[in-house]
Design a protein around this motif. Structure first.
Motif, mmCIF file in Angstrom:
data_model
loop_
_atom_site.group_PDB
_atom_site.id
_atom_site.type_symbol
_atom_site.label_atom_id
_atom_site.label_comp_id
_atom_site.label_asym_id
_atom_site.label_seq_id
_atom_site.Cartn_x
_atom_site.Cartn_y
_atom_site.Cartn_z
ATOM 1 N N SER A 55 -54.816 33.716 21.923
ATOM 2 C CA SER A 55 -55.980 34.602 21.963
ATOM 3 C C SER A 55 -56.443 34.977 20.556
ATOM 4 O O SER A 55 -57.646 34.996 20.286
ATOM 5 C CB SER A 55 -55.690 35.851 22.795
ATOM 6 O OG SER A 55 -54.613 36.571 22.255
ATOM 7 N N ALA A 56 -55.520 35.253 19.645
ATOM 8 C CA ALA A 56 -55.909 35.565 18.266
ATOM 9 C C ALA A 56 -56.582 34.362 17.611
ATOM 10 O O ALA A 56 -57.595 34.509 16.910
ATOM 11 C CB ALA A 56 -54.686 35.997 17.459
ATOM 12 N N ALA A 57 -56.049 33.184 17.858
ATOM 13 C CA ALA A 57 -56.642 31.972 17.292
ATOM 14 C C ALA A 57 -58.024 31.707 17.878
ATOM 15 O O ALA A 57 -58.935 31.261 17.166
ATOM 16 C CB ALA A 57 -55.733 30.772 17.537
ATOM 17 N N THR A 58 -58.214 31.999 19.147
ATOM 18 C CA THR A 58 -59.514 31.783 19.789
ATOM 19 C C THR A 58 -60.553 32.756 19.256
ATOM 20 O O THR A 58 -61.707 32.367 19.009
ATOM 21 C CB THR A 58 -59.384 31.916 21.323
ATOM 22 O OG1 THR A 58 -58.415 30.968 21.772
ATOM 23 C CG2 THR A 58 -60.697 31.653 22.014
ATOM 24 N N ILE A 59 -60.179 33.986 19.044
ATOM 25 C CA ILE A 59 -61.115 34.961 18.452
ATOM 26 C C ILE A 59 -61.490 34.524 17.042
ATOM 27 O O ILE A 59 -62.661 34.564 16.656
ATOM 28 C CB ILE A 59 -60.507 36.373 18.469
ATOM 29 C CG1 ILE A 59 -60.387 36.871 19.913
ATOM 30 C CG2 ILE A 59 -61.339 37.341 17.635
ATOM 31 C CD1 ILE A 59 -59.542 38.114 20.073
#
Length: 159
Positions: free
Chosen positions: A102-106
């Motif tokens: 999720s952090a990488a996608t944001i």
């Protein structure tokens, strides 16, 4: 486990992306500092309210302010996302995947947004070499960050 094959790829992409985000932050910080120091300039052929904008950057064109602002946001979030990515690489478990992904996608979505402004800045032509370098890094990061997301999702739960 088939996902173990993706761990070295994810590790390499994590380090590569972190280094590129740090470079983007360095160039973006330089651009922001320069804009703050020289942002309000009225030339002999310009009348108010020409270039009377808090996002006017004298070393670029009309898209530069938006580009630098979103590049700095993408750089900060991208560099910060490597913390959860590093934690996931260390443990490489299904439980550590959601936070890293999720952090990488944001970070990727902000990078793609900044890349869109980079394309607009390229279309308008007037910019210096540092801005061209930052444009190139963001375009490359939009691909490598997506590859990193795919690599961390390559992990499979044991059956």
């Amino acid at each position: 486990m088939a996902g173990e094959q993706m761990k070295p790829v994810a590790s390499l992409l994590l380090v590569l992306n972190f280094c590129m985000y740090v470079i983007v932050l360095g160039i973006g910080g330089w651009a922001m500092n320069r804009a703050i120091d020289h942002g309000f300039e009225i030339g002999p052929d310009l009348k108010l309210p020409a270039h009377f904008s808090p996002i006017y950057f004298p070393m670029g064109n009309a898209a530069t302010g938006f580009f630098v602002t979103f590049a700095l946001l993408a750089g900060v979030v991208g560099a910060a996302s490597t913390i959860s990515g590093l934690s996931h690489i260390r443990s490489w478990t299904v439980r550590s995947l959601p936070s890293a992904a999720s952090a990488a996608t944001i970070a990727w979505t902000l990078t793609v947004l900044a890349m869109g402004f980079a394309w607009k800045e390229i279309e308008l032509h007037v910019r210096n070499a540092k801005l061209r370098t930052m444009e190139a890094f963001l375009i490359i990061l939009s691909v490598t960050q997506l590859l990193y997301i795919a690599a961390v999702h390559g992990m499979r739960s044991p059956t």
